[in-house]
Design an enzyme around this catalytic site. Structure first.
Site, PDB file in Angstrom:
ATOM      1  N   GLU A 443      47.835 -15.711  36.344  1.00 33.93           N
ATOM      2  CA  GLU A 443      47.839 -15.461  37.800  1.00 33.93           C
ATOM      3  C   GLU A 443      46.447 -15.611  38.399  1.00 33.93           C
ATOM      4  O   GLU A 443      46.086 -14.900  39.335  1.00 33.93           O
ATOM      5  CB  GLU A 443      48.404 -14.082  38.139  1.00 33.93           C
ATOM      6  CG  GLU A 443      49.799 -13.802  37.672  1.00 33.93           C
ATOM      7  CD  GLU A 443      50.829 -14.830  38.135  1.00 33.93           C
ATOM      8  OE1 GLU A 443      50.577 -15.513  39.146  1.00 33.93           O
ATOM      9  OE2 GLU A 443      51.861 -14.962  37.466  1.00 33.93           O
ATOM     10  N   GLY A 444      45.690 -16.557  37.898  1.00 32.64           N
ATOM     11  CA  GLY A 444      44.311 -16.728  38.349  1.00 32.64           C
ATOM     12  C   GLY A 444      43.392 -15.933  37.450  1.00 32.64           C
ATOM     13  O   GLY A 444      43.476 -14.705  37.413  1.00 32.64           O
TER      14      GLY A 444
END
Lengths: 596, 596
Positions: A443-444
């Site tokens: 998620e990043g």
């Protein structure tokens, strides 16, 4: 081996005493009826479900992992996962905070968030199946057509079907502008989608009859880069209008990854060969639509590490009280035993309290953001919604990166309490460390979070969002500045607030000259900001604890001790971080790549 | 996938330019003949062996693990391990630094240490088989009878047999005073040993025909606690006088542990049921004898993490130059490519340089200690030997804990460079993280190391050993204090030296009142001390690099850049650590155990 008991007392403290959620929710028409009884009931039932049903599958799920049948492309999840999921949907858990229009219970995000903490404590790998689904639900709810919503949302809300996010390809993760999957429009308004995706969590499994993939791909002649990416809904089975299953779609799991942790979750390579899909939202605006999911997912990842921090702490605590080894340096504490329990040793306490403080700080912080999301979604006053949205935007990268870094530290410290036994799989502690490691990546990555925070959320609006949060801290400092009992908390909090302000200005000035200064400062800056948030919440919690420490409930003494530990032992990290953030880009950028 | 190339250039820099080993060895009669050619040849050949033979078995060994046959109690090591070991002994590597009297090559410890760095970079799990053996060799060499030495040492030196250390039991690891294994004297002078041991690395395997276990056990009527522990030699097969194998002894592997990492090494539960053994050294003095092994083993564990730090760094560096993702914040760097290589990003460089600095600092530090061991063992002047022994005693707990903590940080950062791919086993990076984790635990947890340092090595002699090392730092500071080019290194080094002095005195004062102050301060204190050592060596290395930076050899520019990075980015950790060390025991000890 091992245990998990939902920390209901501390959850209630955060919800009722710290955040006064009931009062907050009264201002949101949609949730005005949600009272403490409902909240407490969900916590109690959630605690039972996660301890009794999911926790026993955590270690076995890690050991067994998922298996792909190369011929059928079907994935078998570990023993018990499917049955637990059946119980999960029978109890109605997937619908907790979903829209009543599609069968949801319409409860607030903050409550769902607390429940997710429990889910993650008991079994992160399992929780990712419904977790991804909930993300797909949110994206479709926001961006789908009425027809799409009518067909898909009830099944996602009930949990009969699950969802995925298909973003990453082998050559692009962070840099989605490079993605190559293609979507060819068909005459019937559908698209034929072709391409390969990797790292698709819960991408294939045997727990439900249909899986709804949300897939990023390019339309023909789409602009290059991120402005040419569209979002498509690609079901495993094409549903008929009545929701029954039609033909098998041409989207298959080609492989599942062997990885460091979360073995119970199938991380899939997904191949699409002219798979049928439908556009979600506007052409070429797919990334925007996906970001709806990603913000929720980032909070969700923070919750994963909070969950692991809590369960690792609980187990280490039991072990530290039980394990006898050496005598206390300050004199024998258990003369009737062959050695003292290791909890007498200061450094064992340091490890335990580190995990405890990270859990309690993370809980206060994350429940607060979740409540801000409820405000953002449902407050009648647009101005209040806007303020809440700003806070959520500012705090989301912090919660993702700070809580996952903390989770890595805390699970490792908790494992260390066990000595050699910590390294042995049977004791369960090393799994928490392995599972937590992914949370700093997906998620990043945490670097991406820090750039999002410093570059986009702080510097891009000249610190406006940060100043708003700072004003809230400042107001608390002023309210309590003359309270002598609070000075041990207020003084360092105020000091850190000043330092953050100065640091931000300094980096902002340097960034005018050289954008690499942002990249050089971002990671330590984010952790400084995380400590500012933690210091603020620990000070607020300490205030309540000071008021109630003589109430006879020892919970408040414990809370006060944890806050004091936080300020004495964990906050000093900022002394390092500020120096690092100020050290600039020169020491990083001076060397040619060939000399590194 | 992945690569390992022995960092011969940097090893040569440390050995020849920084430590000037050749000159040092000339003062040790035993090693006076060891010149640069011999050293370089060992490094070259060692590099080939480890890259070509051991490195390819690292990932497969992790994947395959060891298997125990429950009926025969025999352990099968991963495919290729046995063959690699055969090549290892054929090339004579086990005898490198062993005593010529028993077939050794008599080379200095410092060279063997450099070789062990390579071994550990290429395959820590495999290296533990000969590594433990070497420890057993040292213990027996120091404490065995002439007869024992004549029978066992040639086989250990040649590598035909391997050795183990059998200390831990299920209920006692740190607290060996509690151990229960028993030794009954027999009429023939042997003993019958009965008991169960756990966590016995290399405890059973198929690479050699005999395994020599060094076992701690209690004689009948031995005093309680650590003063009643004796050391025994317990071979798997009882050798005949000519070294041929006799009867199978009653010492068996009952289980091998499933663990977080080092899967290629068999971590055994060892059961002894009246196994025949012989006393090593004096009755009830077993722990003292074992400590000979343990000090070497502690340096050895530091070398394990140094090895992992180096190989993780090397691989992350290759990936960072290769992987294209996003554009540099300060402008496009590779316009001909779809994105810039990620090494353009400041935070990717921070991660790489962290690993690089930890590797290079660790190399300088550990080779220095090894050279001090050579001095301690072989210098003709007793005073010099004593000084060297003091340095080794002081620095051993630091090298064990500081390098293994650093290895944990560095392998994790190197893995993070890979983004999602870092979490995938195929890329090999997550194995380094998992393998490195044990190094913070075994041979005395890092907490135990810190108590050894602060309590025993520093405070017990009122800081005498520390002052000696401090005087060496101070001399360097004074020598270079007026050199402006050196001031960026000398100023923070001198400042840290002062702070360590003050911190030590402060803790010493507090410890008079309360011994828990030692336990509360020890862990951050050790890391501060580690930074003092690193800052000293980086300053010394920077001095050489400054002198030679225009030599045309870009190695010195790289070294200078790494030193600058160290001072700018890593040394600031001391600002946190000193605050933590000074924060005292109150925040740790205030809460009752039930309130933690």
């Amino acid at each position: 081996m091992g245990q998990y008991v939902a920390p209901v007392r501390d959850m209630q403290f955060v919800l009722h005493e710290l955040l006064q959620v009931e009062n907050e929710l009264k201002q949101l028409p949609k949730h005005a009826e949600v009272d403490a009884d409902i909240i407490n009931q969900v916590l109690e039932e959630g605690g039972k479900f996660t301890s009794d049903i999911l926790f026993p599958l955590n270690r076995t799920g890690d050991h067994e992992g998922c298996r792909l049948n190369q011929e059928t492309h079907e994935v078998t999840t570990p023993k018990g996962f499917k049955e637990a999921y059946r119980q999960y949907i029978e109890a109605g858990w997937p619908s907790l905070s979903a829209d009543p229009e599609y069968g949801g219970q319409g409860l607030p995000v903050v409550l769902n968030n607390a429940f997710y903490e429990m889910l993650n404590s008991s079994n992160q790998a399992w929780t990712m199946y419904p977790g991804l689904s909930h993300g797909a639900y949110e994206c479709l709810h926001e961006h789908g057509t009425d027809e799409q919503k009518a067909l898909y949302l009830p099944k996602l809300v009930s949990g009969e079907w699950t969802g995925t996010m298909c973003l990453t390809e082998a050559h692009c993760g962070t840099d989605l502008g490079m993605l190559r999957s293609k979507a060819e429009p068909q005459e019937d308004g559908s698209y034929k989608i072709t391409g390969g995706k990797i790292f698709i969590s819960a991408g294939e499994h045997d727990m439900v009859e249909n899986i709804i993939h949300l897939v990023l791909a390019r339309l023909p002649d789409a602009p290059a880069g991120t402005k040419g990416i569209s979002l498509f809904l690609v079901p495993k089975f094409l549903p008929n209008a009545d929701g029954s299953l039609g033909a098998r779609n041409s989207i298959f799991c080609g492989a599942i990854e062997e990885k460091m942790g979360i073995h119970g979750n199938a991380t899939c390579q997904i191949n699409m060969d002219g798979a049928t899909g439908w556009l979600i939202g506007q052409p070429n605006k797919g990334l925007n639509a996906m970001f709806v999911m990603m913000n929720a997912a980032r909070l969700g990842v923070g919750m994963q590490s909070l969950g692991l921090t809590e369960v690792a702490y609980q187990n280490a605590l039991v072990y530290a009280k039980d394990r006898l080894q050496m005598r206390s340096l300050s004199g024998v504490k258990a003369p009737d035993k062959p050695a003292d329990p290791i909890i007498v040793h200061p450094d064992v306490r340091r490890m335990l309290l580190t995990a405890k403080a990270f859990a309690e700080g993370g809980r206060a912080f994350s429940y607060y953001i979740a409540l801000m999301i409820d405000r953002e979604l449902n407050h009648p006053d647009e101005e209040v919604r806007k303020d809440a949205a700003d806070q959520v935007a500012l705090l989301t990268p912090i919660i993702k990166a700070f809580l996952t870094d903390n989770g890595w530290i805390a699970t490792s410290e908790a494992m260390q309490v066990y000595g050699g036994h910590g390294f042995i799989a049977e004791w369960g502690m090393e799994q928490y460390v392995r599972d937590s490691r992914i949370n700093m990546i997906y998620e990043g990555t945490n670097t991406i979070q820090s750039l999002d925070l410093l570059g986009r959320k702080v510097l891009m609006d000249n610190g406006a969002k940060l100043r708003k949060f700072g004003a809230q801290v400042q107001a608390f400092v002023e309210e309590n500045g003359s309270d002598e009992a609070m000075s041990e908390f207020i003084t360092p909090l105020a000091d850190l607030g000043d330092k953050v302000t100065k640091l931000t200005m300094e980096i902002g000035m340097k960034a005018f000259q050289n954008q690499d200064e942002v990249g050089a400062a971002a990671v330590p800056y984010l952790r400084v900001a995380g400590h500012l948030v933690f210091a603020y919440f620990f000070a607020r919690m300490a205030k309540i604890a000071l008021e109630k420490q003589d109430s006879g409930d020892s919970f408040y003494k414990s809370k006060l001790g944890t806050a004091r530990f936080y300020f004495a032992r964990l906050l000093p990290e900022t002394a390092m971080l500020i120096r690092q953030a100020r050290s600039g880009s020169a020491s990083l950028m001076a060397l040619d790549a060939d000399l590194i």
